[in-house]
Design a protein around this motif. Structure first.
Motif, PDB file in Angstrom:
ATOM      1  N   THR A   1       4.860   5.909   1.606  1.00  0.00           N
ATOM      2  CA  THR A   1       4.383   7.283   1.517  1.00  0.00           C
ATOM      3  C   THR A   1       3.039   7.263   0.802  1.00  0.00           C
ATOM      4  OG1 THR A   1       5.618   7.657  -0.536  1.00  0.00           O
ATOM      5  CG2 THR A   1       6.683   8.321   1.515  1.00  0.00           C
ATOM      6  N   ASN A   2       2.131   8.130   1.228  1.00  0.00           N
ATOM      7  CA  ASN A   2       0.787   8.162   0.658  1.00  0.00           C
ATOM      8  C   ASN A   2       0.526   9.489  -0.033  1.00  0.00           C
ATOM      9  OD1 ASN A   2      -0.088   5.591   1.694  1.00  0.00           O
ATOM     10  ND2 ASN A   2      -0.081   6.546   3.705  1.00  0.00           N
ATOM     11  N   ASP A   3      -0.165   9.404  -1.164  1.00  0.00           N
ATOM     12  CA  ASP A   3      -0.568  10.585  -1.916  1.00  0.00           C
ATOM     13  C   ASP A   3      -2.075  10.484  -2.126  1.00  0.00           C
ATOM     14  OD1 ASP A   3      -0.438  12.922  -3.366  1.00  0.00           O
ATOM     15  OD2 ASP A   3       0.145  11.935  -5.230  1.00  0.00           O
TER      16      ASP A   3
ATOM     17  N   TYR B   1      -5.414  12.325  -3.918  1.00  0.00           N
ATOM     18  CA  TYR B   1      -5.830  13.315  -4.900  1.00  0.00           C
ATOM     19  C   TYR B   1      -7.206  12.943  -5.441  1.00  0.00           C
ATOM     20  CZ  TYR B   1      -4.351   9.795  -8.311  1.00  0.00           C
ATOM     21  OH  TYR B   1      -4.223   8.635  -9.026  1.00  0.00           O
TER      22      TYR B   1
ATOM     23  N   GLU C   1      -6.362   7.297  -3.260  1.00  0.00           N
ATOM     24  CA  GLU C   1      -5.193   7.233  -2.386  1.00  0.00           C
ATOM     25  C   GLU C   1      -4.187   6.276  -3.018  1.00  0.00           C
ATOM     26  OE1 GLU C   1      -3.861   6.234   2.194  1.00  0.00           O
ATOM     27  OE2 GLU C   1      -5.970   6.532   1.731  1.00  0.00           O
TER      28      GLU C   1
END
Length: 110
Positions: free
Chosen positions: A36-38, A40, A49
């Motif tokens: 899963t990638n976040d 901000y 990333e």
């Protein structure tokens, strides 16, 4: 409210081709990882990333679906519960595993 206890939902990409085992009883077991990638912005305004890897296990019919349709890179949504377990490796060291035991999977990419 009990239905919300220990519930995990993830949408991500499969990191490896699933490992499928057939037990003596004939029941299937699938192991795979999901990324899963976040994305901000940090204090300096730079785009960051961050990728998190999740160990996923599925049993029975869900494992059979994974065996037939899931390959590395495929986008999937999974729902299940978070579990923790431990074991001793061949050197006698205690190892700990946290994984999502899936009860539902949705195939998102073609």
């Amino acid at each position: 409210m009990n239905a919300m206890k220990n519930r995990v939902q993830l949408i991500g990409n499969v990191g490896n081709n699933p490992e499928i085992k057939t037990l003596e009883s004939g029941k299937k077991l699938a192991h795979l990882t999901i990324a899963t990638n976040d994305i901000y912005r940090n204090d300096k305004g730079e785009k960051v990333e961050q990728t998190e890897w999740h160990r996923v296990t599925a049993w029975g019919k869900t494992a059979e679906i994974i065996e037939k349709f899931v390959v590395k890179g495929k986008e999937v949504a999974v729902e299940g519960k978070l579990t923790h377990r431990s074991y001793e490796d061949k050197n006698g060291e205690k190892k700990y595993i946290t994984e999502v035991v899936v009860n539902e999977i949705l195939l998102l990419s073609k």
